[in-house]
Design an enzyme around this catalytic site. Sequence first.
Site, PDB file in Angstrom:
ATOM      1  N   ASP A   1       0.847  -1.191   0.000  1.00  0.00           N
ATOM      2  CA  ASP A   1       0.000   0.000   0.000  1.00  0.00           C
ATOM      3  C   ASP A   1       0.885   1.244   0.000  1.00  0.00           C
ATOM      4  O   ASP A   1       1.695   1.426   0.910  1.00  0.00           O
ATOM      5  CB  ASP A   1      -0.917   0.002   1.229  1.00  0.00           C
ATOM      6  CG  ASP A   1      -1.995   1.075   1.110  1.00  0.00           C
ATOM      7  OD1 ASP A   1      -2.396   1.404  -0.027  1.00  0.00           O
ATOM      8  OD2 ASP A   1      -2.434   1.584   2.150  1.00  0.00           O
TER       9      ASP A   1
ATOM     10  N   HIS B   1      -4.111  13.961   0.293  1.00  0.00           N
ATOM     11  CA  HIS B   1      -4.406  13.158   1.489  1.00  0.00           C
ATOM     12  C   HIS B   1      -3.218  13.199   2.456  1.00  0.00           C
ATOM     13  O   HIS B   1      -3.396  13.441   3.654  1.00  0.00           O
ATOM     14  CB  HIS B   1      -4.714  11.710   1.089  1.00  0.00           C
ATOM     15  CG  HIS B   1      -4.795  10.753   2.244  1.00  0.00           C
ATOM     16  ND1 HIS B   1      -5.889  10.699   3.084  1.00  0.00           N
ATOM     17  CD2 HIS B   1      -3.905   9.838   2.721  1.00  0.00           C
ATOM     18  CE1 HIS B   1      -5.672   9.778   4.029  1.00  0.00           C
ATOM     19  NE2 HIS B   1      -4.482   9.238   3.822  1.00  0.00           N
TER      20      HIS B   1
ATOM     21  N   ARG C   1       0.338  16.099  12.726  1.00  0.00           N
ATOM     22  CA  ARG C   1       1.557  16.821  13.123  1.00  0.00           C
ATOM     23  C   ARG C   1       1.374  18.319  12.856  1.00  0.00           C
ATOM     24  O   ARG C   1       2.050  18.909  12.014  1.00  0.00           O
ATOM     25  CB  ARG C   1       2.766  16.308  12.311  1.00  0.00           C
ATOM     26  CG  ARG C   1       3.088  14.834  12.487  1.00  0.00           C
ATOM     27  CD  ARG C   1       4.280  14.420  11.626  1.00  0.00           C
ATOM     28  NE  ARG C   1       4.067  14.727  10.221  1.00  0.00           N
ATOM     29  CZ  ARG C   1       3.482  13.900   9.349  1.00  0.00           C
ATOM     30  NH1 ARG C   1       3.088  12.707   9.727  1.00  0.00           N
ATOM     31  NH2 ARG C   1       3.306  14.264   8.091  1.00  0.00           N
TER      32      ARG C   1
ATOM     33  N   GLU D   1     -10.604   4.096   2.975  1.00  0.00           N
ATOM     34  CA  GLU D   1      -9.653   4.875   2.184  1.00  0.00           C
ATOM     35  C   GLU D   1      -9.915   4.578   0.714  1.00  0.00           C
ATOM     36  O   GLU D   1      -9.865   3.420   0.277  1.00  0.00           O
ATOM     37  CB  GLU D   1      -8.200   4.525   2.553  1.00  0.00           C
ATOM     38  CG  GLU D   1      -7.810   5.053   3.921  1.00  0.00           C
ATOM     39  CD  GLU D   1      -6.301   5.022   4.175  1.00  0.00           C
ATOM     40  OE1 GLU D   1      -5.606   4.169   3.570  1.00  0.00           O
ATOM     41  OE2 GLU D   1      -5.829   5.849   4.976  1.00  0.00           O
TER      42      GLU D   1
ATOM     43  N   GLU E   1      -8.871   4.236  -2.792  1.00  0.00           N
ATOM     44  CA  GLU E   1      -7.607   4.018  -3.496  1.00  0.00           C
ATOM     45  C   GLU E   1      -7.860   3.272  -4.810  1.00  0.00           C
ATOM     46  O   GLU E   1      -8.916   2.688  -5.003  1.00  0.00           O
ATOM     47  CB  GLU E   1      -6.638   3.178  -2.632  1.00  0.00           C
ATOM     48  CG  GLU E   1      -6.480   3.721  -1.214  1.00  0.00           C
ATOM     49  CD  GLU E   1      -5.274   3.157  -0.474  1.00  0.00           C
ATOM     50  OE1 GLU E   1      -4.433   2.488  -1.102  1.00  0.00           O
ATOM     51  OE2 GLU E   1      -5.185   3.395   0.747  1.00  0.00           O
TER      52      GLU E   1
ATOM     53  N   ASP F   1      -8.999   0.561   1.397  1.00  0.00           N
ATOM     54  CA  ASP F   1      -8.052   0.183   2.457  1.00  0.00           C
ATOM     55  C   ASP F   1      -8.661   0.594   3.803  1.00  0.00           C
ATOM     56  O   ASP F   1      -8.340   1.633   4.350  1.00  0.00           O
ATOM     57  CB  ASP F   1      -6.720   0.904   2.196  1.00  0.00           C
ATOM     58  CG  ASP F   1      -5.691   0.635   3.274  1.00  0.00           C
ATOM     59  OD1 ASP F   1      -5.746  -0.446   3.885  1.00  0.00           O
ATOM     60  OD2 ASP F   1      -4.834   1.507   3.500  1.00  0.00           O
TER      61      ASP F   1
ATOM     62  N   ARG G   1      -8.544   4.515  12.750  1.00  0.00           N
ATOM     63  CA  ARG G   1      -7.680   5.686  12.980  1.00  0.00           C
ATOM     64  C   ARG G   1      -7.143   5.784  14.401  1.00  0.00           C
ATOM     65  O   ARG G   1      -6.006   6.225  14.614  1.00  0.00           O
ATOM     66  CB  ARG G   1      -8.442   6.971  12.648  1.00  0.00           C
ATOM     67  CG  ARG G   1      -8.905   7.066  11.223  1.00  0.00           C
ATOM     68  CD  ARG G   1      -7.748   7.027  10.258  1.00  0.00           C
ATOM     69  NE  ARG G   1      -8.244   7.059   8.879  1.00  0.00           N
ATOM     70  CZ  ARG G   1      -7.480   6.812   7.823  1.00  0.00           C
ATOM     71  NH1 ARG G   1      -6.204   6.503   7.980  1.00  0.00           N
ATOM     72  NH2 ARG G   1      -7.986   6.851   6.612  1.00  0.00           N
TER      73      ARG G   1
ATOM     74  N   GLN H   1      -4.417   3.307  14.643  1.00  0.00           N
ATOM     75  CA  GLN H   1      -3.305   3.770  13.792  1.00  0.00           C
ATOM     76  C   GLN H   1      -2.477   4.840  14.503  1.00  0.00           C
ATOM     77  O   GLN H   1      -1.243   4.794  14.508  1.00  0.00           O
ATOM     78  CB  GLN H   1      -3.876   4.338  12.483  1.00  0.00           C
ATOM     79  CG  GLN H   1      -2.816   4.812  11.486  1.00  0.00           C
ATOM     80  CD  GLN H   1      -3.447   5.405  10.213  1.00  0.00           C
ATOM     81  OE1 GLN H   1      -4.664   5.339  10.018  1.00  0.00           O
ATOM     82  NE2 GLN H   1      -2.630   5.988   9.371  1.00  0.00           N
TER      83      GLN H   1
ATOM     84  N   LYS I   1      -4.624  -1.436   9.760  1.00  0.00           N
ATOM     85  CA  LYS I   1      -4.884  -1.528   8.329  1.00  0.00           C
ATOM     86  C   LYS I   1      -5.046  -2.961   7.854  1.00  0.00           C
ATOM     87  O   LYS I   1      -5.465  -3.186   6.728  1.00  0.00           O
ATOM     88  CB  LYS I   1      -3.697  -0.931   7.558  1.00  0.00           C
ATOM     89  CG  LYS I   1      -3.394   0.503   7.910  1.00  0.00           C
ATOM     90  CD  LYS I   1      -4.096   1.417   6.973  1.00  0.00           C
ATOM     91  CE  LYS I   1      -3.710   2.858   7.207  1.00  0.00           C
ATOM     92  NZ  LYS I   1      -4.471   3.734   6.326  1.00  0.00           N
TER      93      LYS I   1
ATOM     94  N   THR J   1      -9.219  -5.359   3.456  1.00  0.00           N
ATOM     95  CA  THR J   1      -9.015  -4.531   2.275  1.00  0.00           C
ATOM     96  C   THR J   1      -9.972  -5.072   1.219  1.00  0.00           C
ATOM     97  O   THR J   1      -9.975  -6.276   0.957  1.00  0.00           O
ATOM     98  CB  THR J   1      -7.569  -4.663   1.763  1.00  0.00           C
ATOM     99  OG1 THR J   1      -6.670  -4.322   2.831  1.00  0.00           O
ATOM    100  CG2 THR J   1      -7.303  -3.739   0.587  1.00  0.00           C
TER     101      THR J   1
ATOM    102  N   THR K   1      -4.552   6.763  -0.452  1.00  0.00           N
ATOM    103  CA  THR K   1      -5.832   7.473  -0.530  1.00  0.00           C
ATOM    104  C   THR K   1      -5.760   8.629  -1.519  1.00  0.00           C
ATOM    105  O   THR K   1      -4.839   9.441  -1.470  1.00  0.00           O
ATOM    106  CB  THR K   1      -6.213   8.002   0.861  1.00  0.00           C
ATOM    107  OG1 THR K   1      -6.100   6.936   1.783  1.00  0.00           O
ATOM    108  CG2 THR K   1      -7.628   8.546   0.872  1.00  0.00           C
TER     109      THR K   1
ATOM    110  N   GLU L   1     -10.656  12.792   6.835  1.00  0.00           N
ATOM    111  CA  GLU L   1     -10.593  14.117   6.213  1.00  0.00           C
ATOM    112  C   GLU L   1     -11.981  14.745   6.077  1.00  0.00           C
ATOM    113  O   GLU L   1     -12.144  15.937   6.297  1.00  0.00           O
ATOM    114  CB  GLU L   1      -9.946  14.017   4.829  1.00  0.00           C
ATOM    115  CG  GLU L   1      -8.490  13.597   4.860  1.00  0.00           C
ATOM    116  CD  GLU L   1      -8.059  13.063   3.497  1.00  0.00           C
ATOM    117  OE1 GLU L   1      -7.545  13.845   2.701  1.00  0.00           O
ATOM    118  OE2 GLU L   1      -8.255  11.863   3.246  1.00  0.00           O
TER     119      GLU L   1
HETATM  120 MN    MN Z   1      -4.033   3.196   2.503  1.00  0.00          MN
END
Ligand code: MN
Length: 419
Positions: free
Chosen positions: A128, A135, A144, A201, A203, A235, A239, A242, A255, A259, A352, A366
């Site tokens: 991945d 994203h 951050r 996600e 993708e 995916d 969160r 994660q 993750k 999938t 993503t 998001e």
């Molecule tokens: Mn992903």
Amino acid sequence: MSRFTVPASSKSWLPVAAESDFPIQNLPFGLADPKGRNMSVVVAIGDWALDLSVLSEAGYLDGEEFPLLDSFIELGEGRLSDLRRAVYDLLEESNPRLRDNKKVRENALVPLEKANLQVPIPPVSFVDFYSGVHHASNVGKMFRPDQPPLLPNYKWLPIGYNGRASSVYASGTKIIRPKGQTKGANDAAPEFGPTREMDFELEMGFYLSQGHEAGKRVTTTAAEDHMLGLVIVNDWSARDMQRWEYQPLGPFLAKSFGTTVSPWIVTLDALEPFRIDGMAQDPAPLPYLRNHGKPHFDIGLEVWLKSAKMKKPQLVCRSNMKNLYWSLAQQLAHQTSNGTPVEFGDLYATGTISGEEEGTYGSMLELSWRGQQPITLDETGEKRTFLEDGDTVTMRAYAQGDGFRVGFGDCSGTVAPAV
Ligand code: MN
């Protein structure tokens, strides 16, 4: 490699609606298990799956070249392209061969809803990437806030991690809410339980058409000759898990619980008319990562969300594959640059693919901006920050041609309660 593009004016003797994902210009490949039959490679046309093993048995395909067709094994890219051309000939409106043979035709055409579509190729390995720059930059802003949104390596190499192949599921498979460790910012210790921040996600992905031994690399020039075609990839992500686990080695359990891939491998031959330059890269990549020709694709992407109470799904995201910073060719060249062996059927996902504006974000993280701005489901007035049990996420993708679209079919999954 020469690519076989079906003219825009071409038609099949089968009726195909203008908004169908599967006109004769597409002819994507899937793996079906129609009731009472064996596993078979199929091609989508209109509302039908065309069973290629039936055609092969009836002598409509070169039996020496394509004897079994019960999986994609041995169907590398060149052979898949030949097979697609043979199927095109049989479906083209002026060709009476299959059109006028009622017995074979009725045996070979399975209504899509009865095809029982599988994961087209259960991958040996799954990688991945993180090539959606908007994203990556949104996640950077949220995770951050006191640093620049993109880390210093982002524009020098396609960031990625090795995912988990055993939990790659077919569209329609329920996704069980995972349990794991989460820790609130002010908690002294983590706790173990169901994720509270279940996410999707948006993708795209590609399958490899050939493997190679250790010590070899795939160049950006040759990369597309190593791809069977593209699929949509969801995916699924947790969160809160994660956030707690991802440093210093990257995502792990957040993750790897599920999938989802869409059922049809859309060939690069079919996508040839939709090539674009894509976004400019600055700084210029190192020589082994330089792009050639038009390395990106103009493919519209959508995410639809439906709660258990809703009758109709609601569109929550509209994006485009042109939002990738790194091309598919660059991803494969980078992943093989250290000489790792690869295998036929390995699956690579892009990361993503979010756009820049509101309404184009490819994850709940998001869309709800880390849970601070819930989205409203208009039909029922329900609010969502992350996914609830019973929510169904459906991803769609298509390239719009002149009077036809080359689509991917639904990539769908429903969240089931933790067990
Ligand atoms: Mn992903």
